[in-house]
Design an enzyme around this catalytic site. Structure first.
Site, mmCIF file in Angstrom:
data_model
loop_
_atom_site.group_PDB
_atom_site.id
_atom_site.type_symbol
_atom_site.label_atom_id
_atom_site.label_comp_id
_atom_site.label_asym_id
_atom_site.label_seq_id
_atom_site.Cartn_x
_atom_site.Cartn_y
_atom_site.Cartn_z
ATOM 1 N N HIS A 255 0.978 -1.171 0.025
ATOM 2 C CA HIS A 255 -0.029 0.002 0.038
ATOM 3 C C HIS A 255 0.741 1.143 0.032
ATOM 4 C CE1 HIS A 255 -3.752 -2.499 1.834
ATOM 5 N NE2 HIS A 255 -3.701 -2.352 0.337
ATOM 6 N N HIS A 390 -4.738 -5.988 -11.015
ATOM 7 C CA HIS A 390 -3.575 -5.449 -10.701
ATOM 8 C C HIS A 390 -2.558 -5.621 -11.377
ATOM 9 C CE1 HIS A 390 -4.851 -5.109 -6.309
ATOM 10 N NE2 HIS A 390 -4.352 -4.133 -6.257
#
Length: 419
Positions: A255, A390
């Protein structure tokens, strides 16, 4: 703000590298098509098959719709029908016709009738990409999603999203999450482009100011993930369930990379819109990248980025997740474009070499979603191969500018507009 053409030989400028990324994207897309279910899209197993008990989930349906929309926008045949299928699913069985908003699973077949900000951010992202793709029903879905974000999730007082509610919105979870607000930031950048409304860029900056320039900066640029309703950190959250797929204990290097990239997109979008843009966006992005590389890469003696760290920066969950490395690669490419600094070229190549060697599955298709601490394929946290989003974005981002957002940028490229 300036972007730079590296003075050295960069993979970003190499035609062969761009061809390699494009070929990998086509391979990923071909695998993901099998995820279609009557009520949306489901989670594929490691062989690319839908299990007998597969259910259409809103998160994956929204991500697939967004991803297939970007394929269609590029001019790839075979994806328009899949985008339309996703829009219909999100407008129908996944939507709560009585109280508004979206369930986690079509017709709440899992027994969960709650409404989560994380999912709603992805519904809005999918709708915005379908609008760019000019698909039927997309505008209505987008208006619906924006209305729910405006009336239920956005807190003007907090400058961030509320986390979740029960079905009729009468009870709110006493929790605030960085993850849902990170994906809201991503979505708000797309909404700013599709609606031409600058309030989304203002909201994105408010989220970033709180989560990154406030809390992460005070934590050595490692992202604090969990908070109470008053935005006080919950450092022991999920201590007994450290490998949770969405709310793991401690800090999550992946993240940190994702936020770093989003800060650069936000900076570029605000500059492009003629808005006052703080200089700390790029410096915070650089520090996020630096500190998460330092604490996340090869910290247990083996190559790769670990999933989580404790508050002393020691590895907790040492598995290597594919999305983490996708985001690290994408962040490196964004910082390379923004700064022209050769260190980001080195990291970009390193991450892709690792992915090529360990994650890309050329036998069964797609990517292994997870490796154990010895970099062997495993399925302890994320079984199967449900995630196109992703890896697909990771092969797209190196060839696109920092602004506008992905679907809009691809639309401009397909129209021959210089970007």
């Amino acid at each position: 703000m300036h972007t730079f053409q590296p003075a050295f030989s960069s993979w970003l400028n190499a035609p062969a590298h761009q061809q390699w990324l494009a070929a990998e994207g086509l391979r990923l897309l071909a695998f993901a098509k099998a995820s279609r279910l009557p009520e949306g899209f489901g989670n594929l197993d490691e062989k690319g098959r839908l299990p007998a008990n597969a259910r259409a989930e809103t998160m994956n349906t929204a991500r697939m719709t967004h991803s297939f929309a970007m394929a269609h926008i590029q001019g790839l045949p075979g994806f328009a029908e899949l985008v339309d299928h996703g829009v219909k699913a999100l407008s129908g069985p996944m939507r709560d016709a009585e109280h508004g908003g979206w369930f986690a699973v079509a017709e709440h077949q899992d027994g969960n009738t709650g409404k989560a900000a994380y999912l709603h951010a992805f519904v809005a992202l999918a709708a915005s990409s379908a609008v760019v793709a000019q698909r039927p029903g997309a505008h209505a879905l987008l208006a619906d999603a924006i209305n729910i974000i405006d009336t239920r999730f956005w807190s003007e007082e907090e400058g961030a999203l509320r986390e979740s509610f029960n079905r009729d919105w009468s009870e709110e979870e006493r929790y605030r999450g960085a993850n849902s607000n990170m994906h809201a930031t991503e979505t708000f950048l797309a909404l700013a482009d599709v609606t031409t409304d600058k309030r989304w860029l203002c909201r994105a900056q408010r989220i970033v100011e709180r989560v990154i320039h406030g809390h992460a900066a005070a934590n050595d640029y490692l992202v604090v993930e969990h908070f109470d309703r008053d935005w006080q950190p919950l450092r022991e959250y999920n201590h007994d369930n450290p490998a949770d797929g969405f709310r793991p204990y401690g800090t999550t290097p992946g993240h940190g990379f994702e936020w770093a990239r989003l800060l650069l997109h936000l900076e570029a979008a605000r500059v492009q819109a003629g808005m006052l843009t703080p200089g700390w966006l790029v410096t915070d992005a650089q520090k996020l990248f630096e500190h998460n590389c330092r604490h996340g890469w090869e910290v247990d003696g083996a190559p790769g980025l670990v999933y989580t760290l404790d508050w002393d920066n020691r590895p907790v969950v040492r598995h290597r997740l594919h999305w983490t490395h996708c985001e690290a690669s994408a962040a490196a490419s964004a910082l390379l474009k923004r700064t022209g600094d050769s260190q980001y070229e080195a990291w970009y190549r390193l991450f892709w070499e690792f992915c090529d060697r360990h994650f890309i599955d050329r036998e069964a298709g797609s990517w292994h979603h997870e490796l154990d601490p010895q970099n062997r394929a495993s399925a302890d946290i994320w079984p199967g191969k449900p995630d196109l989003y992703h890896a697909w974005q990771a092969v797209l981002i190196p060839g696109l500018p920092l602004a506008p957002s992905l679907a809009t940028a691809l639309g401009q490229v397909s129209q021959g507009v210089p970007v």
